[in-house]
Design a protein around this motif. Structure first.
Motif, PDB file in Angstrom:
ATOM      1  N   LEU A  38       0.831  -1.205   0.000  1.00 53.80           N
ATOM      2  CA  LEU A  38       0.000   0.000   0.000  1.00 53.80           C
ATOM      3  C   LEU A  38       0.865   1.255   0.000  1.00 53.80           C
ATOM      4  O   LEU A  38       0.646   2.178  -0.793  1.00 53.80           O
ATOM      5  CB  LEU A  38      -0.933  -0.007   1.213  1.00 53.80           C
ATOM      6  N   VAL A  39       1.849   1.298   0.874  1.00 56.87           N
ATOM      7  CA  VAL A  39       2.732   2.465   0.962  1.00 56.87           C
ATOM      8  C   VAL A  39       3.545   2.614  -0.320  1.00 56.87           C
ATOM      9  O   VAL A  39       3.655   3.715  -0.876  1.00 56.87           O
ATOM     10  CB  VAL A  39       3.654   2.371   2.200  1.00 56.87           C
ATOM     11  N   ALA A  40       4.100   1.519  -0.818  1.00 53.23           N
ATOM     12  CA  ALA A  40       4.913   1.582  -2.037  1.00 53.23           C
ATOM     13  C   ALA A  40       4.090   2.104  -3.216  1.00 53.23           C
ATOM     14  O   ALA A  40       4.584   2.917  -4.010  1.00 53.23           O
ATOM     15  CB  ALA A  40       5.491   0.201  -2.355  1.00 53.23           C
ATOM     16  N   GLU A  41       2.840   1.676  -3.323  1.00 54.26           N
ATOM     17  CA  GLU A  41       1.981   2.157  -4.411  1.00 54.26           C
ATOM     18  C   GLU A  41       1.684   3.652  -4.262  1.00 54.26           C
ATOM     19  O   GLU A  41       1.686   4.390  -5.241  1.00 54.26           O
ATOM     20  CB  GLU A  41       0.688   1.343  -4.464  1.00 54.26           C
ATOM     21  N   ALA A  42       1.433   4.089  -3.036  1.00 58.21           N
ATOM     22  CA  ALA A  42       1.171   5.513  -2.799  1.00 58.21           C
ATOM     23  C   ALA A  42       2.402   6.351  -3.135  1.00 58.21           C
ATOM     24  O   ALA A  42       2.307   7.382  -3.803  1.00 58.21           O
ATOM     25  CB  ALA A  42       0.747   5.739  -1.347  1.00 58.21           C
ATOM     26  N   ALA A  68      13.788  -1.332  15.496  1.00 63.64           N
ATOM     27  CA  ALA A  68      14.454  -2.430  14.797  1.00 63.64           C
ATOM     28  C   ALA A  68      13.793  -2.753  13.457  1.00 63.64           C
ATOM     29  O   ALA A  68      14.472  -3.087  12.490  1.00 63.64           O
ATOM     30  CB  ALA A  68      14.465  -3.676  15.688  1.00 63.64           C
ATOM     31  N   ILE A  69      12.484  -2.630  13.380  1.00 62.70           N
ATOM     32  CA  ILE A  69      11.767  -3.051  12.176  1.00 62.70           C
ATOM     33  C   ILE A  69      11.578  -1.915  11.161  1.00 62.70           C
ATOM     34  O   ILE A  69      11.241  -2.155  10.000  1.00 62.70           O
ATOM     35  CB  ILE A  69      10.411  -3.688  12.561  1.00 62.70           C
ATOM     36  N   THR A  70      11.827  -0.682  11.556  1.00 63.54           N
ATOM     37  CA  THR A  70      11.521   0.463  10.692  1.00 63.54           C
ATOM     38  C   THR A  70      12.248   0.430   9.350  1.00 63.54           C
ATOM     39  O   THR A  70      11.641   0.680   8.313  1.00 63.54           O
ATOM     40  CB  THR A  70      11.795   1.780  11.436  1.00 63.54           C
ATOM     41  N   SER A  71      13.530   0.121   9.328  1.00 67.06           N
ATOM     42  CA  SER A  71      14.264   0.117   8.056  1.00 67.06           C
ATOM     43  C   SER A  71      13.721  -0.926   7.093  1.00 67.06           C
ATOM     44  O   SER A  71      13.499  -0.644   5.915  1.00 67.06           O
ATOM     45  CB  SER A  71      15.755  -0.138   8.298  1.00 67.06           C
ATOM     46  N   ALA A  72      13.495  -2.136   7.584  1.00 67.80           N
ATOM     47  CA  ALA A  72      13.067  -3.232   6.719  1.00 67.80           C
ATOM     48  C   ALA A  72      11.583  -3.185   6.382  1.00 67.80           C
ATOM     49  O   ALA A  72      11.159  -3.789   5.401  1.00 67.80           O
ATOM     50  CB  ALA A  72      13.397  -4.571   7.380  1.00 67.80           C
ATOM     51  N   HIS A  73      10.807  -2.486   7.171  1.00 62.28           N
ATOM     52  CA  HIS A  73       9.350  -2.469   6.962  1.00 62.28           C
ATOM     53  C   HIS A  73       8.893  -1.109   6.424  1.00 62.28           C
ATOM     54  O   HIS A  73       8.535  -0.990   5.261  1.00 62.28           O
ATOM     55  CB  HIS A  73       8.642  -2.804   8.274  1.00 62.28           C
ATOM     56  N   ASN A  74       8.933  -0.092   7.246  1.00 62.43           N
ATOM     57  CA  ASN A  74       8.419   1.225   6.864  1.00 62.43           C
ATOM     58  C   ASN A  74       9.264   1.889   5.782  1.00 62.43           C
ATOM     59  O   ASN A  74       8.750   2.271   4.726  1.00 62.43           O
ATOM     60  CB  ASN A  74       8.352   2.142   8.087  1.00 62.43           C
ATOM     61  N   ALA A  75      10.547   2.058   6.061  1.00 63.82           N
ATOM     62  CA  ALA A  75      11.418   2.765   5.111  1.00 63.82           C
ATOM     63  C   ALA A  75      11.560   1.996   3.804  1.00 63.82           C
ATOM     64  O   ALA A  75      11.607   2.605   2.727  1.00 63.82           O
ATOM     65  CB  ALA A  75      12.783   3.017   5.747  1.00 63.82           C
ATOM     66  N   ALA A  76      11.600   0.680   3.867  1.00 67.31           N
ATOM     67  CA  ALA A  76      11.729  -0.122   2.647  1.00 67.31           C
ATOM     68  C   ALA A  76      10.542   0.087   1.716  1.00 67.31           C
ATOM     69  O   ALA A  76      10.680  -0.013   0.493  1.00 67.31           O
ATOM     70  CB  ALA A  76      11.883  -1.603   3.000  1.00 67.31           C
ATOM     71  N   ALA A  77       9.393   0.395   2.272  1.00 71.22           N
ATOM     72  CA  ALA A  77       8.194   0.635   1.464  1.00 71.22           C
ATOM     73  C   ALA A  77       8.153   2.059   0.917  1.00 71.22           C
ATOM     74  O   ALA A  77       7.360   2.364   0.043  1.00 71.22           O
ATOM     75  CB  ALA A  77       6.946   0.359   2.292  1.00 71.22           C
TER      76      ALA A  77
END
Length: 154
Positions: A38-42, A68-77
């Motif tokens: 969803l984030v990547a599409e936006a 710990a999860i922000t880089s691989a989850h939020n930022a990656a998107a």
């Protein structure tokens, strides 16, 4: 725009529990995949997705998990994430609840119980409330540290 102000959310989240056990990041669950898509599409459409977190330091166990999860989850998107130590937020006029602000017009307010469990959401379009929340977010964003530069106090 998404403003988070709690030090813990849904502590029974299986991803958080897995991380507590052995610092393993679970990124293949359907909800996480759905969110990143969803984030990547936006972002691909030119939408800036920004998340600001006001955090107590030293960080709670849950906030360590978020960090710990922000880089691989939020930022990656494609999400832009910033962190503001709570001590630096004292002079800011903040709303009482976490929220999402869409297109500067629709506010989705998240309500949680005292243990961080999600209770419900409320949609708000009152211009004065939307304006207050937008200004609060921008003030937090201005003072906060980008994820890639943030180092939690120990």
């Amino acid at each position: 725009m998404h403003l988070e102000m709690r030090d813990g959310y849904m502590l029974d989240d299986p991803s958080f529990i897995a991380w507590q056990e052995d610092r393993r990041l679970v990124l293949d669950d359907p909800e996480s995949q759905w969110w990143r898509q969803l984030v990547a599409e936006a972002v691909a459409r030119g939408v800036a997705v920004r998340r600001a977190r006001i955090v107590s330091e030293p960080l709670s166990a849950y906030t360590h998990f978020e960090y710990a999860i922000t880089s691989a989850h939020n930022a990656a998107a494609g999400e832009q994430v910033r962190w503001l130590p709570r001590r630096q937020a004292t002079g800011l006029a903040l709303p009482g609840n976490d929220f999402w602000l869409f297109d500067g017009e629709v506010l989705l307010v998240n309500h949680f119980d005292g243990n961080g469990e999600w209770v419900d959401t409320e949609t708000v379009t009152a211009p004065e409330v939307v304006k207050h929340c937008k200004e609060a977010f921008e003030a937090v964003w201005e003072r906060s540290v980008p994820h890639e530069d943030y180092r939690p106090a120990t």
